[in-house]
Design an enzyme around this catalytic site. Sequence first.
Site, mmCIF file in Angstrom:
data_model
loop_
_atom_site.group_PDB
_atom_site.id
_atom_site.type_symbol
_atom_site.label_atom_id
_atom_site.label_comp_id
_atom_site.label_asym_id
_atom_site.label_seq_id
_atom_site.Cartn_x
_atom_site.Cartn_y
_atom_site.Cartn_z
ATOM 1 N N ARG A 130 27.344 33.935 47.248
ATOM 2 C CA ARG A 130 26.566 35.123 46.862
ATOM 3 C C ARG A 130 26.017 35.020 45.443
ATOM 4 O O ARG A 130 25.005 35.644 45.116
ATOM 5 C CB ARG A 130 27.384 36.406 47.052
ATOM 6 N N GLU A 139 45.565 35.954 45.005
ATOM 7 C CA GLU A 139 46.685 36.872 45.236
ATOM 8 C C GLU A 139 47.813 36.135 45.960
ATOM 9 O O GLU A 139 48.980 36.241 45.600
ATOM 10 C CB GLU A 139 46.174 38.058 46.061
#
Lengths: 176, 176
Positions: A58, A95
């Site tokens: 993106r 994470e």
Amino acid sequence: MNLKEIIREIPDFPKPGINFKDITPILANGEALRHVIQLLAGHFREKGVDRIVGVESRGFLFGAPLAYELGCGFALVRKPGKLPCSVERVEYALEYGTDALEIHRDAVGAGQRVLMVDDLLATGGTIGAAMDLVHRLGGEIIGAAFVIELAFLGGRARLTERGVTDILTLVTYDAE
Amino acid sequence: MNLKEIIREIPDFPKPGINFKDITPILANGEALRHVIQLLAGHFREKGVDRIVGVESRGFLFGAPLAYELGCGFALVRKPGKLPCSVERVEYALEYGTDALEIHRDAVGAGQRVLMVDDLLATGGTIGAAMDLVHRLGGEIIGAAFVIELAFLGGRARLTERGVTDILTLVTYDAE
């Protein structure tokens, strides 16, 4: 033009609890795309940018038109194995687990003034890893630009700690 | 400007026997990027393009600046699972096995005039699959643009068979 009204929020994507910010309606709207690129270009035009660095994929969507508008070169940061020439590689923590990014060793020259571009600033982990790659090549990061900032995730402070203070974001979300 | 001199050839990438055409030096060169986008824009500017469709992720690198220059919208074709909203999906054959592509159902409207963009035309398999997605949404494909054409792989004939005749490529390789 109110960009926040154009961005689409998708609950529970890519996983439950994430309220995903979908920028594809900005791209689909020629006037909105033009508006975004001109806002970014207006801020950085007089700052002597030699090279824009965008993160797959993106970041390519906004970084490449911005490089075109500013008349500078564009360098790609990609997932491992995608770039065909000699690369620098960085691993960074997610994470759960780690991920990695690569840049061509000749993508940024020593002393070049680099603007980092991505669609979204969240925790700053991905763009921070991309910045590490630019620093290894001797680039000077003069700023960072994002369409969206998730301010509640603290990415701005992490970029500032790394010495980047000229951070432009166009749409800010203050809470999940 | 001789683009073929700027494109870098990488032997045996991504696998033995493939002479990979690396377009990153075009992107890194602000003048070359500008030249490429203006050549593409010059050809298609008067043809009433409503929407550019680019395939992840090198198609984004040229398609997004071209949409910006033409003032039209840009629609993303991505690998499965990346687009957050309701999608159309197509599977297509590779040399070994199959792959799939997706597009948001609202990315192209019925009757919109669509220009397909990718970095490279090889066999035409990937762009053909992306064209199937556009047709399912009711888009009218008015042309296709590529920086590079590997003419010995016959992609141009396959696009013509599908009814696309306005095919612009900037650099042609006639043999492996």
